[in-house]
Design a protein around this motif. Structure first.
Motif, PDB file in Angstrom:
ATOM      1  N   PRO A  30       0.800  -1.235   0.000  1.00  0.00           N
ATOM      2  CA  PRO A  30       0.000   0.000   0.000  1.00  0.00           C
ATOM      3  C   PRO A  30       0.827   1.277   0.000  1.00  0.00           C
ATOM      4  O   PRO A  30       1.745   1.446   0.792  1.00  0.00           O
ATOM      5  CB  PRO A  30      -0.806  -0.127   1.300  1.00  0.00           C
ATOM      6  N   LEU A  37      -5.703   4.429  -3.638  1.00  0.00           N
ATOM      7  CA  LEU A  37      -5.418   4.453  -2.205  1.00  0.00           C
ATOM      8  C   LEU A  37      -5.206   5.850  -1.625  1.00  0.00           C
ATOM      9  O   LEU A  37      -4.999   5.983  -0.420  1.00  0.00           O
ATOM     10  CB  LEU A  37      -4.181   3.593  -1.909  1.00  0.00           C
ATOM     11  N   LYS A  48      -9.503  -2.692   1.625  1.00  0.00           N
ATOM     12  CA  LYS A  48      -8.653  -3.653   0.929  1.00  0.00           C
ATOM     13  C   LYS A  48      -9.417  -4.913   0.523  1.00  0.00           C
ATOM     14  O   LYS A  48      -9.065  -5.569  -0.468  1.00  0.00           O
ATOM     15  CB  LYS A  48      -7.442  -4.029   1.781  1.00  0.00           C
TER      16      LYS A  48
END
Length: 202
Positions: A30, A37, A48
């Motif tokens: 991430p 994101l 997620k």
């Protein structure tokens, strides 16, 4: 001529699909400064689940959809079709639906992706249902609708690239516009063609 266009599109779409897969790999580490994101660090434990379902299922749907429409008379049509349907109904569709509530671009894009995901799930399910009922004409028309929506993954990236290079729209406004035109004009065009065929045949 039509066959040549289909083959060129197949190669182009396949290339973009491979780029999508490559890009998707970045989301497994991430980075909350880029892509889907941005600003989602606080909700990532929930987000997620939707994200990974979508980025696993969507490339499968795109690849199998390309195969189905390029090689419709293949003996593998039924098996590949089941993979296509499953990837959307079990992974990509629900994932996209969940992601819609957190879409970049505010309310307009939330509505856009909610509509897109919902219609994607409905048309894919109906395509599967009509195939089971052996109503192959309705199956084909629903599958075309489903693939138009699947194909939005290709067009949104193509239009985004063009906008990035030519700066037609400011980035944030451009993303909203591109998100809508990646599927709505094509779907409406198909519906108008179908309506015209029905009126002509009556």
């Amino acid at each position: 001529m039509l066959l040549l266009v289909k083959r060129i599109y197949f190669v182009f779409a396949l290339f973009v699909c491979l780029l999508i897969i490559q890009k998707s790999l970045e989301y497994y580490i991430p980075n909350f400064e880029v892509g889907f994101l941005i600003g989602k660090s606080s909700i990532f434990p929930i987000y997620k689940l939707f994200l990974y379902s979508h980025i696993i299922g969507a490339p499968i749907a795109l690849l199998t959809g390309l195969f189905q429409f390029s090689y419709r008379k293949s003996n593998l049509h039924r098996r590949v079709g089941l993979i296509y349907v499953s990837s959307i109904l079990l992974l990509a569709g629900p994932g996209g639906l969940g992601m819609s509530f957190y879409a970049l671009g505010g309310t307009l894009n939330i509505i856009n992706f909610l509509l897109l995901s919902t219609l994607w799930l409905i048309t894919t399910f109906l395509a599967f249902y009509y195939a089971k009922q052996k109503d192959y004409e309705k199956h084909r028309s629903m599958m075309i609708r489903s693939f138009i929506l699947t194909n939005s993954a290709i067009l949104i990236r193509l239009f985004s690239y063009i906008n990035h290079e030519l700066l037609i729209f400011e980035i944030e406004i451009g993303y909203i516009i591109i998100s809508w035109i990646s599927w709505l004009p094509a779907l409406l065009t198909y519906e108008l063609v179908q309506m015209k065929k029905r009126l002509t045949s009556d």
